[in-house]
Scaffold this motif. Structure first.
Motif, PDB file in Angstrom:
ATOM      1  N   GLU A   1      28.167  52.006  57.358  1.00 42.09           N
ATOM      2  CA  GLU A   1      28.825  51.132  57.524  1.00 42.09           C
ATOM      3  C   GLU A   1      30.410  51.488  56.673  1.00 42.09           C
ATOM      4  O   GLU A   1      30.106  52.711  55.804  1.00 42.09           O
ATOM      5  CB  GLU A   1      28.176  49.575  55.980  1.00 42.09           C
ATOM      6  N   ALA A   2      31.708  51.462  57.316  1.00 37.09           N
ATOM      7  CA  ALA A   2      32.039  51.967  56.655  1.00 37.09           C
ATOM      8  C   ALA A   2      33.050  51.917  55.514  1.00 37.09           C
ATOM      9  O   ALA A   2      32.682  51.044  54.916  1.00 37.09           O
ATOM     10  CB  ALA A   2      33.702  52.755  57.882  1.00 37.09           C
ATOM     11  N   ASP A   3      33.173  52.332  54.779  1.00 34.90           N
ATOM     12  CA  ASP A   3      33.755  52.683  52.735  1.00 34.90           C
ATOM     13  C   ASP A   3      34.932  52.320  53.188  1.00 34.90           C
ATOM     14  O   ASP A   3      35.827  52.522  52.380  1.00 34.90           O
ATOM     15  CB  ASP A   3      32.803  54.058  52.231  1.00 34.90           C
ATOM     16  N   THR A   4      35.057  50.770  53.168  1.00 34.32           N
ATOM     17  CA  THR A   4      36.235  50.115  53.289  1.00 34.32           C
ATOM     18  C   THR A   4      36.437  48.882  52.465  1.00 34.32           C
ATOM     19  O   THR A   4      35.577  48.561  52.832  1.00 34.32           O
ATOM     20  CB  THR A   4      36.747  50.401  54.858  1.00 34.32           C
ATOM     21  N   GLY A   5      37.253  48.229  52.489  1.00 29.65           N
ATOM     22  CA  GLY A   5      37.156  47.437  51.674  1.00 29.65           C
ATOM     23  C   GLY A   5      38.761  46.785  51.085  1.00 29.65           C
ATOM     24  O   GLY A   5      39.375  47.217  50.795  1.00 29.65           O
TER      25      GLY A   5
ATOM     26  N   LEU B   1      41.322  39.482  51.384  1.00 28.97           N
ATOM     27  CA  LEU B   1      42.674  39.296  52.301  1.00 28.97           C
ATOM     28  C   LEU B   1      43.642  38.538  52.567  1.00 28.97           C
ATOM     29  O   LEU B   1      44.479  38.915  51.356  1.00 28.97           O
ATOM     30  CB  LEU B   1      41.783  37.600  53.194  1.00 28.97           C
ATOM     31  N   ILE B   2      44.072  38.437  53.733  1.00 28.48           N
ATOM     32  CA  ILE B   2      45.703  38.167  53.836  1.00 28.48           C
ATOM     33  C   ILE B   2      46.304  36.734  54.068  1.00 28.48           C
ATOM     34  O   ILE B   2      45.295  36.249  54.650  1.00 28.48           O
ATOM     35  CB  ILE B   2      46.054  38.982  55.252  1.00 28.48           C
ATOM     36  N   GLY B   3      47.388  36.606  53.346  1.00 30.37           N
ATOM     37  CA  GLY B   3      47.579  35.249  53.253  1.00 30.37           C
ATOM     38  C   GLY B   3      47.784  34.635  52.617  1.00 30.37           C
ATOM     39  O   GLY B   3      48.487  33.514  52.101  1.00 30.37           O
ATOM     40  N   VAL B   4      46.925  34.730  51.196  1.00 27.44           N
ATOM     41  CA  VAL B   4      46.766  33.999  49.836  1.00 27.44           C
ATOM     42  C   VAL B   4      47.527  34.277  48.887  1.00 27.44           C
ATOM     43  O   VAL B   4      48.149  33.638  48.110  1.00 27.44           O
ATOM     44  CB  VAL B   4      45.100  33.778  49.962  1.00 27.44           C
ATOM     45  N   LEU B   5      47.229  35.765  48.389  1.00 27.55           N
ATOM     46  CA  LEU B   5      47.383  36.178  46.649  1.00 27.55           C
ATOM     47  C   LEU B   5      48.772  36.712  47.236  1.00 27.55           C
ATOM     48  O   LEU B   5      48.796  37.966  48.744  1.00 27.55           O
ATOM     49  CB  LEU B   5      46.316  37.086  46.425  1.00 27.55           C
ATOM     50  N   PRO B   6      49.261  36.635  45.975  1.00 28.16           N
ATOM     51  CA  PRO B   6      50.320  37.498  45.876  1.00 28.16           C
ATOM     52  C   PRO B   6      50.786  38.889  46.140  1.00 28.16           C
ATOM     53  O   PRO B   6      51.465  39.515  46.954  1.00 28.16           O
ATOM     54  CB  PRO B   6      51.553  36.953  44.562  1.00 28.16           C
ATOM     55  N   GLU B   7      50.527  39.761  45.382  1.00 27.55           N
ATOM     56  CA  GLU B   7      49.097  41.429  45.786  1.00 27.55           C
ATOM     57  C   GLU B   7      47.958  41.052  46.536  1.00 27.55           C
ATOM     58  O   GLU B   7      47.050  40.940  46.057  1.00 27.55           O
ATOM     59  CB  GLU B   7      49.379  41.407  43.979  1.00 27.55           C
ATOM     60  N   ILE B   8      47.757  42.213  47.403  1.00 32.87           N
ATOM     61  CA  ILE B   8      46.195  42.567  48.083  1.00 32.87           C
ATOM     62  C   ILE B   8      45.657  43.604  47.737  1.00 32.87           C
ATOM     63  O   ILE B   8      46.991  44.768  46.993  1.00 32.87           O
ATOM     64  CB  ILE B   8      46.203  42.231  49.445  1.00 32.87           C
ATOM     65  N   THR B   9      44.801  44.507  47.901  1.00 33.95           N
ATOM     66  CA  THR B   9      44.354  45.777  47.526  1.00 33.95           C
ATOM     67  C   THR B   9      43.992  45.721  48.729  1.00 33.95           C
ATOM     68  O   THR B   9      43.058  45.666  49.220  1.00 33.95           O
ATOM     69  CB  THR B   9      43.835  45.925  46.162  1.00 33.95           C
ATOM     70  N   SER B  10      43.839  47.564  48.515  1.00 36.15           N
ATOM     71  CA  SER B  10      42.425  48.247  49.970  1.00 36.15           C
ATOM     72  C   SER B  10      42.594  49.379  49.556  1.00 36.15           C
ATOM     73  O   SER B  10      42.976  49.802  48.778  1.00 36.15           O
ATOM     74  CB  SER B  10      43.620  47.238  51.347  1.00 36.15           C
ATOM     75  N   ARG B  11      41.103  49.591  50.794  1.00 39.67           N
ATOM     76  CA  ARG B  11      40.688  50.712  50.292  1.00 39.67           C
ATOM     77  C   ARG B  11      39.986  51.562  52.038  1.00 39.67           C
ATOM     78  O   ARG B  11      40.013  50.854  52.946  1.00 39.67           O
ATOM     79  CB  ARG B  11      39.681  51.180  49.590  1.00 39.67           C
ATOM     80  N   THR B  12      40.872  52.688  52.133  1.00 34.56           N
ATOM     81  CA  THR B  12      40.580  53.161  53.318  1.00 34.56           C
ATOM     82  C   THR B  12      40.035  54.473  53.366  1.00 34.56           C
ATOM     83  O   THR B  12      39.289  55.197  52.893  1.00 34.56           O
ATOM     84  CB  THR B  12      41.516  54.160  53.764  1.00 34.56           C
ATOM     85  N   ALA B  13      39.146  54.114  54.347  1.00 36.74           N
ATOM     86  CA  ALA B  13      37.466  55.245  55.185  1.00 36.74           C
ATOM     87  C   ALA B  13      38.362  56.197  55.836  1.00 36.74           C
ATOM     88  O   ALA B  13      38.457  55.928  56.857  1.00 36.74           O
ATOM     89  CB  ALA B  13      36.438  54.458  55.296  1.00 36.74           C
TER      90      ALA B  13
END
Length: 496
Positions: A381-385, A388-400
């Protein structure tokens, strides 16, 4: 009653009554002048018979009119069924011409409303032959035709002098025209066209009753033609939009294999809420950007949202070197649309060829992480997470960051694969572990083969059961290198 009779003088008895007098027991009836009578015998002394005549002219006329009205009603019902059996405009015109020629006239000409310079024409001639053509003629050349095609204000049928009609209106070999009428075909809000009825010279002209009946038929024919035209226009618009929403055809890009597969939740649908895209590198982006996503919802409504997301991501492609920024801008764009809250999960994958290997940057936004299939069958599994898009005003993400050696594949998929229910009991999910075991057998396979394997197993697991939208996208470092302009074996956009 007997205008030729004189008191005390012999007169000629109507034949039908004389015959009845010679055949006792009959219940005769027949005409006398322009009236109709029923006769009843009454025996008299001396072997004589008195005949009582009852005037049934009115009753007989009403009965004939009632029967004629019933025939017309049956015809209109049958005509409506025949006209509405097809939503093809040319077919509706042919049916209109055929019915009109069989029941209203000796020949019929149907002209459709059009904005072009040439008039679409269907002719049903006196021999029952139907021909279609396009005539370069101005509606003003036929008296009453221009008004009939305008549709507003509504105009009644117009009788025209056959001598004033152009030659293209009269079928070949028809002979002298005795009567010609131009009847509008009223449509849904505007004219659908015009119906021209022709009768030969030896036949009676149209009377008021026939003109009214022709108008009733024309109203049904016009509605059917208008519906067929509207359907054709909407179908053309839908087909144009559908082509824009369908998954793209994938190709080898910069020495990297891309292959995809899609199946809508409803097998009769062509699009849904799952999607994928591949954007080749250009002047504004040095890497190939692949996207796979899942929009909440199903069917065309969800497909419209996927179209917006795909268009937005295409516009944001110059920022593909920063997945986090790209996702934040997409999130802001979706939340700024207002109305009903729509959210989506997706994965961004930037691919770059380095020698025989392919390096990937993978970023998940609330989506299942991609699976890496090594050549020895190991599945990681790629280590990314991320959010989701379109709900919260601020989002976070992690790139693998992942490197694919020749023959290794990165599989992006939607939860329609793992949540597909089926199996022996019909209600067991396919699951991530079953997907990983299937991928373990795909080490060293081309991207198209990996996609086909996943689709085949998922379809077999579902059987005839219900399922969500399913999308898979495989990115593979080819073994031995592949020319950039060669298509994948499946074309990459097969819809199952």
């Amino acid at each position: 009653m007997l205008p030729d009779a004189r008191p005390g003088e012999p007169f000629t008895t109507p034949a039908w009554l004389a015959e009845a007098h010679r055949s006792p027991g009959a219940a005769p009836s027949g005409p006398v002048g322009d009236r109709f009578y029923a006769a009843t015998a009454s025996p008299l002394d001396g072997g004589l018979t008195a005949w009582w005549l009852r005037d049934e002219t009115v009753q007989r006329t009403l009965t004939a009119e009632l029967e004629a009205e019933r025939r017309r009603t049956r015809f209109l019902a049958e005509a409506s069924s025949a006209l509405l059996a097809s939503l093809n405009l040319e077919r509706c015109m042919e049916v209109t011409a055929r019915l009109a020629a069989e029941h209203l006239a000796d020949a019929a000409v149907v002209i459709a409303q059009t904005g072009a310079r040439r008039l679409p024409v269907v002719v049903r001639d006196q021999h029952g032959r139907v021909t279609r053509s396009s005539v370069a003629a101005a509606p003003e050349s036929v008296p009453g035709l221009d008004e009939a095609l305008q549709g507003f204000p509504p105009v009644p049928p117009r009788w025209i002098d056959p001598a004033t009609a152009p030659a293209w209106l009269v079928p070949e070999g028809f002979g002298p025209v005795g009567a010609m009428a131009v009847t509008p075909l009223p449509g849904l809000g505007l004219s659908a066209g015009a119906l021209i009825l022709l009768r030969r010279a030896r036949h009676a002209a149209f009377d008021a009753s026939e003109a009214e009946f022709a108008g009733l038929f024309a109203a049904r024919a016009g509605a059917a033609m208008s519906a067929a035209r509207l359907y054709a226009e909407q179908n053309q618009v839908a087909d144009t939009l559908m082509r824009a929403l369908l998954p793209p055809t994938l190709r080898h890009v910069e020495g990297t294999e891309f292959a995809g597969g899609y199946r809508a939740s409803v097998d009769t649908d062509r699009v849904g809420g799952d999607f994928y895209d591949v954007h080749p590198p250009g002047e504004d982006c040095a890497e190939t950007l692949a996207v796979l996503g899942d929009v909440a919802g199903k069917g065309l409504d969800a497909a419209v949202i996927t179209g917006r997301i795909r268009s937005t991501l295409h516009a944001l492609r110059p920022m593909a070197d920063d997945h986090g920024r790209m996702l934040r801008l997409l999130n802001n764009a979706m939340r700024s649309e207002g109305g009903r809250v729509r959210f989506a999960t997706l994965v961004l994958a930037s691919a770059h060829r380095e020698g025989a290997s392919v390096t990937l940057r993978l970023t998940s936004a609330g989506h299942p992480p991609p699976l890496i299939v090594r050549r020895d069958g190991t599945v990681e599994e790629a280590d990314t997470g991320g959010t989701l898009i379109g709900v919260l005003p601020e989002i976070t993400s992690r790139t693998a960051h992942v490197r694919l050696a020749p023959g290794e594949t990165c599989l992006l998929y939607t939860d329609g694969v793992t949540e597909a229910k089926g199996g022996p009991l019909g209600d067991v999910q396919f699951g991530e572990e079953r997907l990983k075991r299937a991928l373990a057998e795909c080490g060293g396979l081309p991207a198209a083969a990996v996609v086909e394997r996943v689709q085949m197993l998922t379809d077999a697991w579902i059987g005839g059961g219900r399922h969500d939208d399913i999308a898979v996208l495989a990115i593979t470092a080819p073994r031995g290198g592949v020319p950039d302009d060669v298509d994948t074996a499946t074309g990459g956009s097969r819809t199952v």
